[in-house]
Design a protein around this motif. Structure first.
Motif, short mmCIF file in Angstrom:
data_model
loop_
_atom_site.label_atom_id
_atom_site.label_comp_id
_atom_site.label_asym_id
_atom_site.label_seq_id
_atom_site.Cartn_x
_atom_site.Cartn_y
_atom_site.Cartn_z
N TYR A 119 0.82 -1.21 0.00
CA TYR A 119 0.00 0.00 0.00
C TYR A 119 0.85 1.27 0.00
CZ TYR A 119 -3.73 -3.26 1.36
OH TYR A 119 -4.62 -4.31 1.40
N PRO A 122 -0.03 5.32 2.20
CA PRO A 122 -1.40 5.30 1.67
C PRO A 122 -2.11 6.63 1.77
CG PRO A 122 -1.29 4.21 3.81
CD PRO A 122 0.13 4.53 3.42
N GLN A 127 -6.69 0.86 5.21
CA GLN A 127 -6.43 0.26 3.91
C GLN A 127 -7.28 -1.01 3.72
OE1 GLN A 127 -3.23 0.98 5.94
NE2 GLN A 127 -4.04 2.96 5.28
N TYR A 131 -7.62 -1.44 -2.45
CA TYR A 131 -6.81 -0.23 -2.64
C TYR A 131 -5.51 -0.61 -3.34
CZ TYR A 131 -3.92 3.83 -1.49
OH TYR A 131 -3.07 4.92 -1.55
N GLY A 133 -2.76 1.20 -3.75
CA GLY A 133 -1.54 1.67 -3.09
C GLY A 133 -0.96 2.93 -3.68
N ARG A 276 -0.64 3.66 8.78
CA ARG A 276 -0.79 2.26 8.39
C ARG A 276 -1.80 1.62 9.32
NH1 ARG A 276 3.05 -0.45 5.79
NH2 ARG A 276 3.25 1.33 4.42
#
Length: 311
Positions: A119, A122, A127, A131, A133, A276
């Motif tokens: 990712y 991001p 996430q 997705y 990334g 994250r």
């Protein structure tokens, strides 16, 4: 009883996985070149006649008769994967090709230990697996980030083109006993620094966030993913969605170790992600999985392990 190959089996995650599989009564082949893995991690298994250790680099083909393959081989800490960036990329890509080729020949299930690093830094939070990334393809972390992304591509193409029975998980920040004490990852760094009463080093302001998953929760998620029906291949996020700032983590570690360490701040490394956090809705739905070990409990286990090897 199954015969199971674990590449990278003497590493932090791999050694915990080998132990779990042996305890379940399986035959396990542990494959490792010992770049970051250690025999100390699997020494307790060496006398078990269901366990076999093979020194091997997955960038070269390997052959064995197995029912399942867990492909974990690749350095995961920035210190180690940036040490030889070309070899890191080769390990992800050639390792995937070699393990997928073996799985295809044997009609074995194969699980790819991918990473939340796919990712990048991001711009979607938290996430989800759909997705795509935000990854720098030419940065100092790219050997790992893009290597893992390419490995996912290979897994999907072997599945679509050659009908290989694949599983893909994306592992978020994981910590626990058997981590290397100086591998540069944030939890082990902070615990070692605190136990030695050294300054705790925070890169950047400390406001960047991570979600920290204890190793036992990860292993449970991996095994559950491997045992799902063939029609579910993933990718699926495996991580703890409880989000903490790096500064909060440092303060918790100081408190739990009763350390006299001071917190110091240094410049944030290039390409270091600011946020994250996994969305684990898919793991809950498909695996009936969620993390059960919260941060303080896991940190206490980590501190107890590092007490005797940190300083």
């Amino acid at each position: 009883m199954k015969r199971i190959l674990v590449s990278g089996g003497a590493g932090f995650i791999g050694s915990h996985l080998c132990t779990r599989l042996i305890n379940e009564g399986h035959d396990v082949i542990c494959l490792d070149n010992f770049f970051t893995g250690s025999k100390n991690n699997i020494i307790h298994l060496m006398d078990n006649h269901h366990f076999e250790l093979v020194r091997h680099d997955v960038t070269h083909p390997y052959t064995a008769e197995v029912d399942e393959i867990y492909n974990l081989a690749c350095p995961a800490s920035p210190i180690y994967y940036q040490y030889d960036a070309i070899q890191t990329a080769k390990t992800s890509v050639m390792g995937a090709i070699n393990m997928l080729g073996l799985a295809q020949r044997l009609n074995a299930r194969i699980l790819q230990a991918s990473t939340s690093e796919v990712y990048g830094d991001p711009i979607v939070h938290p996430q989800t697996e759909d997705y795509w990334g935000n990854v720098n393809p030419i940065g100092i972390r790219s050997c790992y980030d893009e290597g893992k992304r390419c490995a996912e591509t290979l897994f999907m193409d072997y599945h679509r083109q050659n009908k290989v029975r694949i599983k893909i998980i994306r592992i978020f920040n994981t910590y626990g006993p058997k981590m290397l004490p100086h591998d540069g990852r944030v939890v082990s760094n902070f615990v070692v620094q605190a136990l030695c009463n050294n300054d705790i080093t925070i890169y950047g302001s400390g406001e960047q966030t991570r979600s920290f998953q204890y190793i036992d929760d990860l292993i449970e998620g991996m095994v559950r993913m491997m045992n799902t029906d063939d029609d579910f291949v993933g990718p699926v996020n495996i991580g703890n969605p409880n989000e903490f700032s790096i500064l909060e983590l440092a303060e918790k570690v100081i408190r739990l170790t009763n350390s006299s360490s001071k917190i110091i701040f240094k410049p944030l490394p290039f390409d270091d992600p600011k946020q994250r956090q996994p969305d684990i809705s898919l793991a809950k739905e498909k695996l009936n999985w969620h993390p059960t070990v919260q941060l303080e409990e896991g940190l206490e286990n980590m501190i107890e392990y590092f007490k005797y090897i940190a300083c």
